[in-house]
Design an enzyme around this catalytic site. Structure first.
Site, PDB file in Angstrom:
ATOM      1  CE  LYS A  44     -41.286  69.281 -17.340  1.00  8.45           C
ATOM      2  NZ  LYS A  44     -41.540  69.941 -16.048  1.00  8.45           N
ATOM      3  CG  ASP A  59     -37.602  73.565 -13.328  1.00  5.42           C
ATOM      4  OD1 ASP A  59     -37.743  73.651 -14.559  1.00  5.42           O
ATOM      5  OD2 ASP A  59     -38.329  72.867 -12.599  1.00  5.42           O
ATOM      6  CD  GLN A  77     -43.950  68.819 -13.484  1.00  2.64           C
ATOM      7  OE1 GLN A  77     -42.989  68.471 -14.158  1.00  2.64           O
ATOM      8  NE2 GLN A  77     -44.675  69.873 -13.801  1.00  2.64           N
TER       9      GLN A  77
HETATM   10  C1  BQF Z   1     -47.518  71.510 -26.440  1.00  5.59           C
HETATM   11  C2  BQF Z   1     -46.759  73.674 -17.176  1.00  5.59           C
HETATM   12  C3  BQF Z   1     -48.478  75.068 -16.259  1.00  5.59           C
HETATM   13  C4  BQF Z   1     -48.115  74.702 -14.967  1.00  5.59           C
HETATM   14  C5  BQF Z   1     -47.061  73.813 -14.771  1.00  5.59           C
HETATM   15  C6  BQF Z   1     -45.747  70.544 -24.961  1.00  5.59           C
HETATM   16  C7  BQF Z   1     -45.859  70.794 -22.572  1.00  5.59           C
HETATM   17  C8  BQF Z   1     -47.063  71.447 -22.700  1.00  5.59           C
HETATM   18  C9  BQF Z   1     -47.598  71.675 -23.961  1.00  5.59           C
HETATM   19  C10 BQF Z   1     -45.250  70.552 -21.235  1.00  5.59           C
HETATM   20  C11 BQF Z   1     -46.042  73.082 -18.292  1.00  5.59           C
HETATM   21  C12 BQF Z   1     -46.383  73.454 -19.696  1.00  5.59           C
HETATM   22  C13 BQF Z   1     -45.058  72.129 -18.033  1.00  5.59           C
HETATM   23  C14 BQF Z   1     -46.952  71.220 -25.084  1.00  5.59           C
HETATM   24  C15 BQF Z   1     -44.337  71.400 -19.126  1.00  5.59           C
HETATM   25  C16 BQF Z   1     -45.312  72.983 -20.664  1.00  5.59           C
HETATM   26  O1  BQF Z   1     -47.302  70.719 -27.363  1.00  5.59           O
HETATM   27  O2  BQF Z   1     -48.128  72.580 -26.590  1.00  5.59           O
HETATM   28  C17 BQF Z   1     -45.204  70.337 -23.717  1.00  5.59           C
HETATM   29  O3  BQF Z   1     -44.981  69.422 -20.903  1.00  5.59           O
HETATM   30  N1  BQF Z   1     -44.967  71.605 -20.387  1.00  5.59           N
HETATM   31  C18 BQF Z   1     -44.728  71.830 -16.671  1.00  5.59           C
HETATM   32  O4  BQF Z   1     -43.854  71.030 -16.395  1.00  5.59           O
HETATM   33  O5  BQF Z   1     -45.385  72.422 -15.676  1.00  5.59           O
HETATM   34  C19 BQF Z   1     -46.401  73.297 -15.873  1.00  5.59           C
HETATM   35  C20 BQF Z   1     -47.813  74.565 -17.348  1.00  5.59           C
END
Ligand code: BQF
Length: 284
Positions: A52, A119, A96
């Site tokens: 992020k 969010d 987060q």
């Molecule tokens: C990629 C998330 C489960 C629980 C809480 C790029 C992200 C992930 C994968 C990422 C996720 C999943 C995020 C890829 C944020 C997505 O290249 O495939 C980016 O950073 N995510 C989160 O903040 O909380 C989560 C999944």
């Protein structure tokens, strides 16, 4: 043989447009800013937060990273949020998830100023989404809609099945598809006829949190299959909720993991941060 939906490519295209928009806003004296709050040291959360912050840097969005120890009290976290609510250079606030056990997530979400809730988890923003009068879209469902849009497949009138009913993905996902005039079914862990229901879907969205849960027998020939899952398989490799090897020959379009929905989630967070800055600057 399905066509691959490239989340990184769609993301890059949208980010390029958003970067130009940030520059234009800065010329008007509006600098979008995102405050990211991480409590504790969960390794997955650390990766997400880094993604992020990096996206902010890429787009010229001001970012600040608040790292708090795992034993932070709810009171202390609420104090920080109050401060971020007050500060003008903070357009958007992202806490987060998940949070440590001593902190109630609902209390924290409720404390975020709705106009900075990038969010879109605050009850006021959830209500707006249900009513169709939204400013912020929930990041992952919004990213999924953009991916579907990139295929050129129309949502209107289609049978859309969402597997998973979380407040973060499944429920708002169903609502966004409904707003686009789809016929929407939500399946979950207690659904009796999950495979049969999934097999009816022209567009299948999987957010159930079980590695390789969806196999070819649960997919209609030519369907659009969107995999929201983020799991580790038996070898520790990142994998989705869809058994890609099994489903890919049958689907019409399919997202990979990684490189599918994930990058779009981050991109939509950036869009919401820009929207929040415009709102605060009287431009939205
Ligand atoms: C990629 C998330 C489960 C629980 C809480 C790029 C992200 C992930 C994968 C990422 C996720 C999943 C995020 C890829 C944020 C997505 O290249 O495939 C980016 O950073 N995510 C989160 O903040 O909380 C989560 C999944």
């Amino acid at each position: 043989m399905a066509k691959l939906i490239d989340g990184k490519a769609v993301s890059a295209r949208l980010r390029q447009e958003m970067k130009a928009e940030v520059e234009a806003l800065k010329e008007k004296g509006i600098t979008p800013g995102l405050a990211v709050v991480l409590v504790g040291e969960d390794p997955a959360s650390q990766v997400y937060v880094r993604n992020k912050i990096r996206a902010c840097e890429e787009l010229g969005i001001r970012s600040e990273n608040h790292l708090l120890p795992a034993d932070t009290t709810q009171e202390a976290l609420l104090g920080l949020i109050e401060e971020l609510n007050r500060r003008e250079e903070v357009s958007g606030i992202l806490v987060q998830l998940p949070l440590p056990r001593q902190i109630r997530e609902e209390a924290v979400i409720a404390a975020i100023a709705p106009e900075k809730d990038v969010d879109a988890f605050h009850a006021q923003n959830v209500g707006r989404i249900v009513q169709g009068s939204y400013r912020f879209l929930p990041c992952t469902p919004a990213g999924v809609m953009e991916l579907i849009r990139s295929t050129g497949v129309a949502v209107e009138g289609k049978e859309c099945v969402v597997i998973g009913r979380s407040n973060i993905v499944g429920k708002p996902m169903a609502m966004l598809m409904l707003h686009q005039n789809a016929t929407v079914t939500i399946c979950h862990s207690r659904t009796q006829s999950l495979a049969e229901t999934a097999r009816r879907a022209d567009i299948l969205i999987v957010a159930i949190g079980k590695a390789k849960f969806v196999t070819a027998g649960m997919v209609k020939e030519g369907a659009v299959v969107i995999d929201v899952g983020m799991n580790r398989d038996e070898n520790g490799k990142l994998c989705g909720d869809v058994d890609f090897a099994s489903v890919e020959p049958k689907a019409g379009y399919i997202t990979p993991v990684p490189g599918g929905v994930g990058p779009m989630t981050i991109t939509m967070l950036m869009r919401n941060t820009i929207t929040a800055a415009k709102l605060a600057g009287g431009l939205a």
